[in-house]
Design a protein around this motif. Structure first.
Motif, short mmCIF file in Angstrom:
data_model
loop_
_atom_site.label_atom_id
_atom_site.label_comp_id
_atom_site.label_asym_id
_atom_site.label_seq_id
_atom_site.Cartn_x
_atom_site.Cartn_y
_atom_site.Cartn_z
N CYS A 117 0.83 -1.56 -0.48
CA CYS A 117 -0.40 0.02 -0.31
C CYS A 117 0.91 1.08 0.44
O CYS A 117 0.36 2.17 -0.29
CB CYS A 117 -0.75 -0.01 1.07
SG CYS A 117 -1.78 -1.79 1.22
N VAL A 118 1.51 1.54 0.40
CA VAL A 118 2.93 2.03 1.22
C VAL A 118 3.27 2.75 -1.02
O VAL A 118 3.71 3.63 -1.15
CB VAL A 118 4.14 2.34 2.27
CG1 VAL A 118 4.82 3.27 1.87
CG2 VAL A 118 3.05 1.98 3.15
N GLU A 119 4.05 1.08 -1.11
CA GLU A 119 4.72 1.97 -2.28
C GLU A 119 4.06 2.32 -3.49
O GLU A 119 4.28 2.62 -4.54
CB GLU A 119 5.00 -0.17 -2.39
CG GLU A 119 6.29 -0.29 -3.69
CD GLU A 119 6.96 -1.23 -3.80
OE1 GLU A 119 6.93 -1.65 -5.25
OE2 GLU A 119 7.54 -2.43 -3.35
N CYS A 120 2.45 1.52 -3.23
CA CYS A 120 2.12 1.75 -5.03
C CYS A 120 1.48 3.38 -4.23
O CYS A 120 1.19 4.06 -5.33
CB CYS A 120 0.07 1.11 -3.95
SG CYS A 120 -1.01 1.82 -5.29
N PHE A 121 1.42 3.84 -3.24
CA PHE A 121 0.77 5.46 -2.93
C PHE A 121 2.43 5.77 -3.38
O PHE A 121 2.56 7.14 -4.69
CB PHE A 121 0.93 5.52 -1.58
CG PHE A 121 0.67 7.20 -1.33
CD1 PHE A 121 -0.05 7.87 -1.59
CD2 PHE A 121 1.87 7.64 -0.84
CE1 PHE A 121 0.02 9.35 -2.25
CE2 PHE A 121 1.92 8.98 -0.53
CZ PHE A 121 0.69 9.91 -1.30
#
Length: 238
Positions: free
Chosen positions: A83-87
């Motif tokens: 989720c963090v990488e996606c953002f």
């Protein structure tokens, strides 16, 4: 090909999202409906949404259950995860199995395994160069989300993003960010109310959330307003 009943649920979700393209609506309820819908429609066991606040830090705004909420919070604390990488990248991120999660995000992988999730699919909430957060699908089976579901989930995410931004131009991004911050602030009050209801009604956090949402819907009130009234002891839920 999608089964007819799934197609109907998908269309209903699109209609619900586009109905929010008005001047005043509840962002928290919009995104909560979205995570509930994607779990119902797609091959996912749980879903969650992370949104960025005014300090450019991610926060958990909506989750389909406590497991997905926990994983979202864990990623924020660890500074790692799909989720963090996606953002950060503004790109779709996925992991097919536990081994891939361990290789890429060891802290997240351990928590995912403990929660019973074997794969993940994260979709950026992005419009042009502006990324607001990510929609994340957690799955108890290994493998990628199939192509048809991935495209449909991306389309729902895009519509939700447009709904949040209200089709404002980038020159009005400050107004949009203020709206997001109000939604994030509301979520804090909702979490407090969940804890209060869980204690007073002797139920779990998910059931407490259901009680709050049920009251808000039946009385045509905003979820955040009901939560605030509960926290401030102005409302006693049956």
């Amino acid at each position: 090909m999608m089964a007819p009943n799934r197609e109907h649920r998908l269309v209903d979700t699109f209609v619900t999202l586009t109905d929010t393209l008005v001047d005043d609506y509840d962002v928290v309820e919009l995104l909560q409906n979205l995570v509930d819908s994607v779990v119902d429609i797609f091959d996912a066991s749980a879903a969650g949404i992370l949104l960025v606040n005014q300090a450019q830090e991610l926060e958990v705004l909506a989750s389909s259950n406590e497991r997905s909420s926990f994983l979202g919070l864990l990623q924020l604390d660890a500074g790692e995860g799909p989720c963090v990488e996606c953002f950060a990248t503004g790109q779709t991120v996925w992991a097919r199995d536990a081994a891939e999660m361990v290789r890429r995000w060891p802290t997240f992988a351990a928590a995912a395994d403990e929660s019973g999730f074997a794969s993940v699919h994260s979709i950026p909430m992005r419009l042009r160069d502006t990324t607001l957060g990510s929609l994340n699908l957690f799955r108890e089976t290994e493998g990628e989300l199939n192509h048809e579901d991935a495209r449909a989930a991306q389309a729902l995410t895009d519509v939700a993003t447009i709904s949040i931004l209200q089709q404002r131009s980038l020159e009005h991004a400050t107004l949009a960010q203020q709206q997001l911050q109000r939604a994030l602030d509301s979520r804090v009050v909702i979490e407090q109310a969940k804890g209060f209801v869980a204690q007073t009604h002797q139920v779990g956090m998910e059931e407490a959330f259901g009680v709050l949402r049920g009251y808000a819907r039946s009385h045509h009130e905003r979820l955040a307003d009901v939560a605030r009234a509960v926290v401030e002891r102005r409302l006693v839920l049956p």
